[in-house]
Design a protein around this motif. Structure first.
Motif, PDB file in Angstrom:
ATOM      1  N   TYR B  24       0.857  -1.186   0.000  1.00  0.00           N
ATOM      2  CA  TYR B  24       0.000   0.000   0.000  1.00  0.00           C
ATOM      3  C   TYR B  24       0.890   1.232   0.000  1.00  0.00           C
ATOM      4  CZ  TYR B  24      -3.097  -3.697   1.595  1.00  0.00           C
ATOM      5  OH  TYR B  24      -3.801  -4.868   1.700  1.00  0.00           O
ATOM      6  N   LYS B  25       1.667   1.390  -1.072  1.00  0.00           N
ATOM      7  CA  LYS B  25       2.702   2.429  -1.096  1.00  0.00           C
ATOM      8  C   LYS B  25       2.149   3.836  -0.994  1.00  0.00           C
ATOM      9  CE  LYS B  25       6.353   0.224  -3.696  1.00  0.00           C
ATOM     10  NZ  LYS B  25       5.657  -0.678  -4.588  1.00  0.00           N
ATOM     11  N   THR B  26       1.126   4.125  -1.790  1.00  0.00           N
ATOM     12  CA  THR B  26       0.597   5.495  -1.784  1.00  0.00           C
ATOM     13  C   THR B  26       0.026   5.833  -0.428  1.00  0.00           C
ATOM     14  OG1 THR B  26      -0.787   4.418  -3.386  1.00  0.00           O
ATOM     15  CG2 THR B  26      -0.162   6.661  -3.850  1.00  0.00           C
ATOM     16  N   SER B  27      -0.662   4.854   0.149  1.00  0.00           N
ATOM     17  CA  SER B  27      -1.254   5.087   1.456  1.00  0.00           C
ATOM     18  C   SER B  27      -0.153   5.397   2.465  1.00  0.00           C
ATOM     19  CB  SER B  27      -2.025   3.852   1.882  1.00  0.00           C
ATOM     20  OG  SER B  27      -2.912   4.161   2.899  1.00  0.00           O
ATOM     21  N   PHE B  28       0.936   4.644   2.386  1.00  0.00           N
ATOM     22  CA  PHE B  28       2.063   4.859   3.278  1.00  0.00           C
ATOM     23  C   PHE B  28       2.634   6.267   3.102  1.00  0.00           C
ATOM     24  CE2 PHE B  28       6.762   4.838   3.322  1.00  0.00           C
ATOM     25  CZ  PHE B  28       6.932   4.831   4.690  1.00  0.00           C
ATOM     26  N   PHE B  29       2.829   6.636   1.854  1.00  0.00           N
ATOM     27  CA  PHE B  29       3.404   7.941   1.552  1.00  0.00           C
ATOM     28  C   PHE B  29       2.511   9.062   2.098  1.00  0.00           C
ATOM     29  CE2 PHE B  29       3.564  11.539  -1.416  1.00  0.00           C
ATOM     30  CZ  PHE B  29       4.865  11.945  -1.181  1.00  0.00           C
ATOM     31  N   LEU B  30       1.210   8.929   1.846  1.00  0.00           N
ATOM     32  CA  LEU B  30       0.286   9.981   2.281  1.00  0.00           C
ATOM     33  C   LEU B  30       0.183  10.049   3.797  1.00  0.00           C
ATOM     34  CD1 LEU B  30      -2.441   9.486  -0.415  1.00  0.00           C
ATOM     35  CD2 LEU B  30      -1.061  11.528  -0.074  1.00  0.00           C
ATOM     36  N   LEU B  31       0.213   8.878   4.436  1.00  0.00           N
ATOM     37  CA  LEU B  31       0.117   8.886   5.887  1.00  0.00           C
ATOM     38  C   LEU B  31       1.366   9.511   6.489  1.00  0.00           C
ATOM     39  CD1 LEU B  31      -1.563   8.282   8.296  1.00  0.00           C
ATOM     40  CD2 LEU B  31      -0.582   6.014   8.406  1.00  0.00           C
ATOM     41  N   THR B  32       2.522   9.172   5.917  1.00  0.00           N
ATOM     42  CA  THR B  32       3.762   9.768   6.401  1.00  0.00           C
ATOM     43  C   THR B  32       3.691  11.279   6.270  1.00  0.00           C
ATOM     44  OG1 THR B  32       4.957   7.820   5.707  1.00  0.00           O
ATOM     45  CG2 THR B  32       6.263   9.770   6.133  1.00  0.00           C
ATOM     46  N   LEU B  33       3.219  11.702   5.118  1.00  0.00           N
ATOM     47  CA  LEU B  33       3.088  13.130   4.885  1.00  0.00           C
ATOM     48  C   LEU B  33       2.124  13.750   5.900  1.00  0.00           C
ATOM     49  CD1 LEU B  33       4.419  14.711   2.553  1.00  0.00           C
ATOM     50  CD2 LEU B  33       2.151  14.814   1.499  1.00  0.00           C
ATOM     51  N   GLY B  34       1.010  13.049   6.143  1.00  0.00           N
ATOM     52  CA  GLY B  34       0.005  13.529   7.089  1.00  0.00           C
ATOM     53  C   GLY B  34       0.572  13.665   8.489  1.00  0.00           C
ATOM     54  N   THR B  35       1.265  12.593   8.969  1.00  0.00           N
ATOM     55  CA  THR B  35       1.831  12.671  10.329  1.00  0.00           C
ATOM     56  C   THR B  35       2.929  13.703  10.381  1.00  0.00           C
ATOM     57  OG1 THR B  35       2.283  10.375   9.779  1.00  0.00           O
ATOM     58  CG2 THR B  35       1.749  10.855  12.053  1.00  0.00           C
ATOM     59  N   LEU B  36       3.695  13.810   9.316  1.00  0.00           N
ATOM     60  CA  LEU B  36       4.766  14.810   9.291  1.00  0.00           C
ATOM     61  C   LEU B  36       4.160  16.206   9.424  1.00  0.00           C
ATOM     62  CD1 LEU B  36       7.813  14.844   9.056  1.00  0.00           C
ATOM     63  CD2 LEU B  36       7.570  15.229   6.616  1.00  0.00           C
ATOM     64  N   LEU B  37       3.100  16.427   8.689  1.00  0.00           N
ATOM     65  CA  LEU B  37       2.418  17.720   8.745  1.00  0.00           C
ATOM     66  C   LEU B  37       1.841  17.954  10.145  1.00  0.00           C
ATOM     67  CD1 LEU B  37       1.376  20.141   6.981  1.00  0.00           C
ATOM     68  CD2 LEU B  37      -0.757  18.876   6.805  1.00  0.00           C
ATOM     69  N   ALA B  38       1.147  16.925  10.672  1.00  0.00           N
ATOM     70  CA  ALA B  38       0.500  17.084  11.970  1.00  0.00           C
ATOM     71  C   ALA B  38       1.531  17.345  13.058  1.00  0.00           C
ATOM     72  CB  ALA B  38      -0.314  15.835  12.308  1.00  0.00           C
ATOM     73  N   THR B  39       2.578  16.509  13.105  1.00  0.00           N
ATOM     74  CA  THR B  39       3.564  16.685  14.167  1.00  0.00           C
ATOM     75  C   THR B  39       4.400  17.938  13.924  1.00  0.00           C
ATOM     76  OG1 THR B  39       5.040  15.195  13.003  1.00  0.00           O
ATOM     77  CG2 THR B  39       3.723  14.247  14.773  1.00  0.00           C
TER      78      THR B  39
END
Lengths: 328, 263, 267
Positions: B24-39
């Motif tokens: 689930y590469k895209t999902s991984f990428f987007l989630l990483t981006l999301g947590t990076l943004l949130a944190t």
């Protein structure tokens, strides 16, 4: 020959905590729990010789899965003893589970997102199977279960029947001497059921694997087991050859007929009318006195019907009848 | 089991875990981006508070960032590695814990290996960036860099222990009660700031019950020269390891309970 | 339209009863949120002790702010509806589309209930506890209180619009995934949940107040603390409503588009 499994007087009682109503009840529950005792096993004893194939049957909640859990070492009984493969399962759990295989029909042990092959190679590491043994086990399982085409497929894409074949293989990679099968044919299509049964039979006959099978499917028992143990309400009701179960329960079968015209009820001296709803008729007959084919032929001569079906009594029915003959 | 075989198993489990998640590469990428943004925005809020108020009990932003970064990195790693313990309620309910008991390996080892979650990579990156910035601002170099590393490893062990205890609780409650978040996410949130700012009872919980102070405040003070630099303060992160060992012992009590009640 | 309204009402009612069943979970939830509130109050107290004062908010105001955030946390549009998620995953969504009621309204009603009921269940006890235990500052007069309650209602409309947009995004695999991951992060920071917008640099604060997220936390807070005069109330409260309307419109269009695409491609 000495017994492979020797079970004596197992008992187990579950303590079930009751929920109380409402918010206040939930708060009370935090401090003091209301509990209830639910006996699951009330003195179960039996023994198994190497190479046996036993059907362990009983209605839901009779204590089947409790027994299987204790025998496979993941549940500790309240009292009683069990010796299996020279171990006490729950005490020497890790050494013991190295030698057994367990298949749960409703759950898979394979990794959902990975190709089957990957799960197998991980299991090989978990059980520390050496190269040679692994290769020969794989070869044998592959041909018996026709796995070649499935090995590179992620588990989530397999059909139920395909998955069961892979699950069976996964439980046998480490060549266990003892195999527990919990509802191995549940939900499978007719062809898969046959493949699974055939495989279990071969395993038992050719490799001498001892098998304990729990099932709700009378056909599984008929096809596989020479011996059955019936458990109900935590006690063994019957332990003996399959014929004994049949004769104890009676051999009566059902014939379901859908008549051409409603209101018509076929009569036959060898069959008893059980129910009649519109054009659906249910007859009971004893196949030892009149074979199904003969009965059907006689009815077909006299009446017009659309469809018919011969039914085996279900395990529940057989056991209900056993209760009739074996009152407590 | 020999160490070599153990390491081999860990490696195989990890590769499989990664491979199944990388489907689930895209999902991984987007989630990483999301947590990076949130944190990242979370730290931006801390930055905004410091620029508004100047300091916090004598701690300037770079010093606080050192705590913040260490705790963030520790928690991100512990959370990724202890995923199996974090979601243990699911395994009990689905019955897959029975399967684990049926395998000839220690249950804790199997659960630890069963899932190494890549999805929390964003928090790890944020923590690393904050930590790096703090080290640069504080002019830490040479052996002084060893201390943050030591704090991080102690923190990983500590948070791992908390997740193990959380899973042990599931043997008795089946569900994970929301309140345990106080010790996981709550621990992170509190220890990102110097623990000395909190009321006594809260400080006590995170010093004595869960020794967060010994992987953050105490060694950080020793490093920054604002508190005792005794050997004991410098060795304090070892408490994280002791906590983990204790948790694993309590975990065994939980397993014994499970196999005798069969909930 | 009337039948849609009735269907939506029934859905919201059923969902409400379901949520009511988790009372003991709610109790633990309240305890957890009290813990967070105390931690955050301690952090801000320590910051204020540094002595550099700020005109925009006093410490008691900030602490009141923190407790109000904790009490209305269930208004944050953080997650998609698990049932809708399951419906999309299993493909049952195509049957949903066949129902005679308007799908968007039903989803919106679900979201309204999903935000309103936990807010009431957790928020009221939490606020009571904050009043009794932590000397929560009362609203700045009766007018401020009325304004605050009305503004919370606007927040509810806005929050449900956000959540429904998130739910609609489930129908768009790739872009939807991004929306679901990024929007909650933005909402946390830009609504004033992480840090009161008033404590940010002035120009940034004014900019963020124009975005839709400010209506989730910042606007009701300003009403409560009496920082919105009766004169400017109309404009301040219009903004969340306008944003809610815009999000509803966008959600509707996106849902319509997704359903049409689904019907052409056959699911």
């Amino acid at each position: 020959m000495s017994a492979l499994i020797e079970v004596e007087n197992l008992t187990k009682t579950y303590t079930i905590s009751e929920r109380r109503e409402g918010t206040w009840g939930a708060l009370q529950g935090l401090i003091q729990r209301q509990t209830r005792k639910a006996p699951a096993l009330r003195g179960v004893s039996f023994s198994l010789q190497p190479g046996e194939m036993v059907g362990y049957i009983g209605p839901n909640g009779a204590g089947k899965s409790t027994t299987i859990k204790i025998l496979s070492g993941i549940l500790v009984p309240d009292s009683g003893t069990c010796q299996a493969l020279g171990c006490t399962p729950w005490r020497d759990r890790r050494r013991y589970v190295q030698q057994i295989g367990v298949v749960f029909g409703q759950r898979t042990q394979l990794w959902w997102d990975l190709p089957v092959r990957e799960s197998f190679s991980l299991l090989r590491e978990i059980y520390q199977i050496d190269d040679h043994a692994f290769r020969s086990a794989m070869q044998e399982l592959q041909s018996l279960l026709q796995l070649e085409a499935l090995l590179n497929t992620p588990v989530r894409q397999l059909s139920l029947g395909q998955r069961m074949r892979c699950d069976l293989a996964a439980s046998l990679l480490h060549s266990p001497k003892l195999l527990f099968l919990d509802e191995p044919t549940i939900g499978l299509d007719a062809v898969s059921k046959l493949v699974v049964r055939e495989f279990i039979r071969t395993l038992n006959r050719q490799r001498g694997v001892t098998v304990i099978l729990t099932t709700h499917d009378m056909d599984d028992i008929e096809a596989l087991c020479s011996r059955v143990i019936v458990i109900a309400e935590g006690k063994i009701l019957l332990d003996g050859p399959l014929q004994q179960l049949r004769s104890a329960a009676g051999t009566e079968r059902r014939l379901l007929i859908e008549m051409e015209k409603p209101g018509e009820t076929p009569a036959d001296e060898e069959a008893r009318l059980v129910s009649c709803e519109g054009n659906r008729i249910c007859l009971a007959f004893d196949p030892e006195r009149t074979p199904a084919a003969a009965l059907i032929a006689r009815i077909a001569k006299k009446y017009a019907f659309r469809d018919l079906l011969v039914q085996e009594p279900s395990i529940e029915e057989v056991i209900a009848r056993l209760y009739g003959t074996y009152p407590e | 089991m020999t160490l070599r075989k153990t390491l081999r198993l860990v490696r195989i489990y990890t590769t499989l875990s990664f491979r199944s998640q990388l489907q689930y590469k895209t999902s991984f990428f987007l989630l990483t981006l999301g947590t990076l943004l949130a944190t990242g925005l979370e730290f931006a809020a801390v930055y905004a508070l410091f620029s508004r108020f100047g300091s916090l009990h004598g701690w300037k932003l770079p010093q606080t960032a050192l705590l913040y970064g260490c705790i963030s990195v520790s928690f991100a790693i512990a959370e990724a590695a202890a995923r199996g313990f974090d979601t243990f309620s699911r395994q009990i309910k689905s019955g897959s814990f029975d399967r684990i008991l049926l395998r000839p390996l220690p249950p804790a080892f199997q659960i630890a290996c069963s899932e190494i979650q890549l999805m929390r990579f964003g928090r790890f990156l944020q923590g690393l960036a904050v930590l790096g910035w703090a080290e640069w601002k504080l002019h830490l170099s040479g052996t002084a860099l060893m201390m943050p590393l030591w704090m991080v490893t102690g923190g990983i062990a500590l948070f791992y222990g908390v997740f193990v205890l959380q899973a042990t609780l599931v043997f008795y409650t089946i569900e994970t009660p929301e309140i345990v978040n106080i010790f996981t996410y709550g621990g992170v949130e509190t220890a990102q700031y110097p623990l000395s700012i909190y009321p006594f009872w809260l400080r006590s919980i995170f010093t004595f019950l869960i020794p967060l102070a010994s992987v953050s405040l105490i060694p950080a003070r020793a490093l920054l020269g604002t508190g005792s630099a005794s050997l004991l303060s410098q060795a304090a992160p070892a408490a994280g390891y002791l906590f983990l060992i204790a948790s694993l012992h309590i975990w065994k009590i939980g397993i014994a309970h499970y196999t005798s009640t069969g909930s | 339209m009337n039948s849609t309204f009735r269907a939506a009402k029934a859905v919201a009612g059923a969902r409400g009863r379901l949520l009511m069943q988790y009372r003991s979970a709610a109790l633990f939830g309240i305890a957890t949120q009290m813990f967070w509130g105390m931690v955050r109050a301690a952090v801000f107290t320590a910051f204020y002790q540094a002595g550099r004062h700020t005109a925009s908010l006093t410490l008691p105001q900030t602490i009141a702010y923190i407790w109000l955030v904790q009490a209305t946390l269930a208004m944050m549009p953080w997650r998609t509806d698990p049932e809708i998620q399951e419906m999309v995953r299993s493909g049952a969504i195509s049957y949903e589309a066949l129902r005679p009621a308007d799908l968007y309204s039903i989803w919106y009603a679900r979201a309204l209930a999903g935000h309103a009921i936990p807010t009431l269940m957790r928020g009221i006890p939490l606020l009571l506890a904050a009043f009794l235990l932590f000397h929560l500052l009362p609203p700045h007069g009766a007018a401020a209180c009325a304004l605050w309650l009305f503004s919370l209602f606007c927040t509810l409309l806005l929050a449900a619009a956000f959540t429904t947009l998130l739910n609609v995004s489930l129908l768009y695999t790739l872009a939807g995934d991004g929306v679901q991951r990024l929007m909650p992060a933005l909402a946390n920071a830009f609504s004033g949940m992480l840090i009161p917008l008033a404590l940010l640099p002035r120009s940034l604060c004014l900019l963020l107040r124009l975005l839709p997220f400010a209506g989730l936390i910042d606007t009701p807070m300003r009403c409560y603390l009496g920082q919105i005069s009766e004169g400017s109330a109309l404009t301040a409260l219009m903004l969340p409503i306008v944003w809610a309307a815009a999000l509803i419109f966008a959600g509707r269009m996106l849902l319509l588009h997704a359903l049409q695409k689904m019907m052409i491609q056959g699911g």
